[in-house]
Design a protein around this motif. Structure first.
Motif, PDB file in Angstrom:
ATOM      1  N   ALA A 152       0.840  -1.195   0.000  1.00 43.51           N
ATOM      2  CA  ALA A 152       0.000   0.000   0.000  1.00 43.51           C
ATOM      3  C   ALA A 152       0.877   1.248   0.000  1.00 43.51           C
ATOM      4  O   ALA A 152       2.041   1.207   0.390  1.00 43.51           O
ATOM      5  N   ARG A 153       0.309   2.369  -0.414  1.00 44.90           N
ATOM      6  CA  ARG A 153       1.106   3.588  -0.512  1.00 44.90           C
ATOM      7  C   ARG A 153       1.755   3.947   0.821  1.00 44.90           C
ATOM      8  O   ARG A 153       2.916   4.362   0.863  1.00 44.90           O
ATOM      9  N   ASP A 154       1.018   3.828   1.923  1.00 46.03           N
ATOM     10  CA  ASP A 154       1.598   4.159   3.228  1.00 46.03           C
ATOM     11  C   ASP A 154       2.784   3.265   3.549  1.00 46.03           C
ATOM     12  O   ASP A 154       3.787   3.727   4.122  1.00 46.03           O
ATOM     13  N   ASP A 155       2.691   1.993   3.197  1.00 43.42           N
ATOM     14  CA  ASP A 155       3.812   1.082   3.439  1.00 43.42           C
ATOM     15  C   ASP A 155       5.013   1.466   2.573  1.00 43.42           C
ATOM     16  O   ASP A 155       6.157   1.421   3.023  1.00 43.42           O
ATOM     17  N   GLN A 156       4.757   1.833   1.327  1.00 41.58           N
ATOM     18  CA  GLN A 156       5.838   2.278   0.460  1.00 41.58           C
ATOM     19  C   GLN A 156       6.520   3.516   1.039  1.00 41.58           C
ATOM     20  O   GLN A 156       7.758   3.607   1.073  1.00 41.58           O
ATOM     21  N   ALA A 157       5.710   4.460   1.494  1.00 37.47           N
ATOM     22  CA  ALA A 157       6.256   5.698   2.049  1.00 37.47           C
ATOM     23  C   ALA A 157       7.113   5.416   3.286  1.00 37.47           C
ATOM     24  O   ALA A 157       8.172   6.035   3.473  1.00 37.47           O
ATOM     25  N   THR A 158       6.667   4.487   4.106  1.00 36.13           N
ATOM     26  CA  THR A 158       7.441   4.129   5.299  1.00 36.13           C
ATOM     27  C   THR A 158       8.787   3.524   4.920  1.00 36.13           C
ATOM     28  O   THR A 158       9.833   3.859   5.500  1.00 36.13           O
ATOM     29  N   GLN A 159       8.788   2.632   3.939  1.00 36.19           N
ATOM     30  CA  GLN A 159      10.041   2.023   3.494  1.00 36.19           C
ATOM     31  C   GLN A 159      10.991   3.070   2.909  1.00 36.19           C
ATOM     32  O   GLN A 159      12.191   3.061   3.179  1.00 36.19           O
ATOM     33  N   LEU A 160      10.449   3.979   2.118  1.00 34.77           N
ATOM     34  CA  LEU A 160      11.283   5.000   1.491  1.00 34.77           C
ATOM     35  C   LEU A 160      11.838   5.981   2.526  1.00 34.77           C
ATOM     36  O   LEU A 160      12.967   6.476   2.378  1.00 34.77           O
ATOM     37  N   ALA A 161      11.069   6.254   3.564  1.00 36.03           N
ATOM     38  CA  ALA A 161      11.538   7.175   4.601  1.00 36.03           C
ATOM     39  C   ALA A 161      12.794   6.648   5.274  1.00 36.03           C
ATOM     40  O   ALA A 161      13.657   7.423   5.692  1.00 36.03           O
ATOM     41  N   GLY A 162      12.909   5.321   5.381  1.00 39.64           N
ATOM     42  CA  GLY A 162      14.100   4.744   5.971  1.00 39.64           C
ATOM     43  C   GLY A 162      15.345   4.973   5.139  1.00 39.64           C
ATOM     44  O   GLY A 162      16.466   4.947   5.666  1.00 39.64           O
ATOM     45  N   LEU A 163      15.164   5.218   3.840  1.00 40.51           N
ATOM     46  CA  LEU A 163      16.294   5.497   2.967  1.00 40.51           C
ATOM     47  C   LEU A 163      16.687   6.968   3.003  1.00 40.51           C
ATOM     48  O   LEU A 163      17.867   7.306   2.868  1.00 40.51           O
ATOM     49  N   ASP A 164      15.688   7.837   3.171  1.00 34.23           N
ATOM     50  CA  ASP A 164      15.939   9.274   3.108  1.00 34.23           C
ATOM     51  C   ASP A 164      16.997   9.717   4.108  1.00 34.23           C
ATOM     52  O   ASP A 164      17.915  10.478   3.776  1.00 34.23           O
ATOM     53  N   LYS A 166      19.402   8.027   5.630  1.00 34.96           N
ATOM     54  CA  LYS A 166      20.740   7.485   5.411  1.00 34.96           C
ATOM     55  C   LYS A 166      21.412   8.062   4.172  1.00 34.96           C
ATOM     56  O   LYS A 166      22.623   8.245   4.141  1.00 34.96           O
ATOM     57  N   LEU A 167      20.628   8.339   3.143  1.00 39.91           N
ATOM     58  CA  LEU A 167      21.221   8.789   1.885  1.00 39.91           C
ATOM     59  C   LEU A 167      20.987  10.259   1.585  1.00 39.91           C
ATOM     60  O   LEU A 167      21.429  10.765   0.563  1.00 39.91           O
ATOM     61  N   GLY A 168      20.277  10.959   2.467  1.00 40.50           N
ATOM     62  CA  GLY A 168      20.024  12.361   2.213  1.00 40.50           C
ATOM     63  C   GLY A 168      19.128  12.577   1.008  1.00 40.50           C
ATOM     64  O   GLY A 168      19.339  13.493   0.208  1.00 40.50           O
ATOM     65  N   LEU A 169      18.130  11.715   0.876  1.00 41.42           N
ATOM     66  CA  LEU A 169      17.218  11.773  -0.257  1.00 41.42           C
ATOM     67  C   LEU A 169      15.847  12.272   0.188  1.00 41.42           C
ATOM     68  O   LEU A 169      15.559  12.373   1.385  1.00 41.42           O
ATOM     69  N   SER A 170      15.008  12.548  -0.782  1.00 45.37           N
ATOM     70  CA  SER A 170      13.620  12.891  -0.512  1.00 45.37           C
ATOM     71  C   SER A 170      12.773  12.115  -1.501  1.00 45.37           C
ATOM     72  O   SER A 170      12.477  12.593  -2.601  1.00 45.37           O
ATOM     73  N   LEU A 171      12.424  10.886  -1.114  1.00 40.93           N
ATOM     74  CA  LEU A 171      11.724   9.982  -2.020  1.00 40.93           C
ATOM     75  C   LEU A 171      10.277   9.812  -1.590  1.00 40.93           C
ATOM     76  O   LEU A 171       9.972   9.776  -0.402  1.00 40.93           O
ATOM     77  N   SER A 172       9.399   9.695  -2.572  1.00 38.30           N
ATOM     78  CA  SER A 172       7.993   9.416  -2.312  1.00 38.30           C
ATOM     79  C   SER A 172       7.563   8.293  -3.246  1.00 38.30           C
ATOM     80  O   SER A 172       8.214   8.037  -4.265  1.00 38.30           O
ATOM     81  N   PRO A 173       6.462   7.622  -2.939  1.00 37.01           N
ATOM     82  CA  PRO A 173       5.978   6.583  -3.863  1.00 37.01           C
ATOM     83  C   PRO A 173       5.759   7.107  -5.280  1.00 37.01           C
ATOM     84  O   PRO A 173       6.010   6.402  -6.260  1.00 37.01           O
ATOM     85  N   GLU A 174       5.322   8.359  -5.386  1.00 38.64           N
ATOM     86  CA  GLU A 174       5.082   8.930  -6.705  1.00 38.64           C
ATOM     87  C   GLU A 174       6.397   9.186  -7.454  1.00 38.64           C
ATOM     88  O   GLU A 174       6.478   8.970  -8.667  1.00 38.64           O
TER      89      GLU A 174
END
Length: 267
Positions: A152-164, A166-174
């Protein structure tokens, strides 16, 4: 006189690196290493791959079809020197290599916690070696390994937040969505002590695909195309990160997909 030499397997070379061979076996590999450049280069490659197999594959082993794995692993010879020791099952890299091979045969999803290379993380290595390591890893994926529902989108967002973080990124499911291709999971791996983001996808037409990202100060680079492990790779970099999109799709389709995601993924 028969002068044909038996080339050691990766399993034997890994056992040599870990000091698990008998003196005679180790001497044989040392001799081959001195006489055969291919053996020496393969040994060097395996020695650079410092992978904590037991920790990385603990979740995998807990979910694997244990009866099948144990039957397959029982067929792997154990050196006489190891039979008398007290080493538990799967305690060495050699046994985990056997478990890994069995898992691939069984079509099980394999996620390494770490991809580590001992060489310095220089700009020269960034341009090729990290992509080679990732390609070796992605080549293990099968469509079955990435089967299952799309998170689900919320799960994707949670997974991506864990990367932000560590890598200094700003990722979203979109921002990381790929047209017609299912997002499956986001993993935080490690390359030579540096965080590496791997976003795994399943293309219904061609199978596994991945977008991978590492920090990089090598400067901006326009997209380029190469082939690794039978897959097409589109790679590029900006001022802070290096990116690669890898998959089995045709080169022109990979380039089009990369062009679409490149403008949406930024620090």
């Amino acid at each position: 006189m028969n002068t044909k030499r038996t080339i050691p397997s990766d399993e034997d070379l890994t056992a040599f690196i870990d000091g698990e061979l008998t003196a005679d076996e180790a001497a044989r590999i040392e001799s081959l290493m001195n006489e055969d450049k291919a053996v020496a280069e393969r040994l060097e490659f395996l020695a650079r791959a410092s992978l904590p197999f037991e920790q990385a594959f603990a979740p995998l082993m807990s979910e694997a079809p244990r009866d099948k794995l144990e039957t397959m692993l029982a067929a792997i010879p154990v050196p006489e020197s190891a039979k008398s020791g007290a080493t538990p099952v799967y305690a060495s890299r050699r046994r985990f290599l056997g478990a890994l091979a069995a898992s691939v045969v069984a079509g099980i999803a394999i996620d390494r916690a770490v991809l580590a290379i001992g060489r310095g993380f220089s700009a020269k290595d960034e341009n090729s070696e990290w992509r080679a390591v990732v390609a070796d890893y992605i080549s293990l994926y099968t469509p079955e390994a990435l089967a299952g529902p799309v998170p689900a989108r919320d799960d994707q967002a949670t997974q991506l937040a864990g990367l932000d973080e560590k890598l200094g990124l700003s990722l979203s499911p979109e921002s990381v969505s790929l047209p017609g291709i299912d997002f499956k999971r986001a993993l935080l791996l490690q390359y030579d002590g540096n965080p590496l983001a791997q976003l795994a996808y399943l293309d219904p037409e061609t199978g596994p695909m991945a977008l991978c990202i590492v920090r990089s100060d090598a400067g901006p680079k326009a997209p380029d195309l190469e082939s690794r492990r039978g897959m097409n790779v589109v790679y590029w970099s900006n001022g802070t990160h290096a990116f690669m999109l890898i998959g089995h799709a045709a080169a022109d389709r990979m380039a089009a997909i990369a062009d679409g995601v490149r403008g949406r993924v930024a620090a």
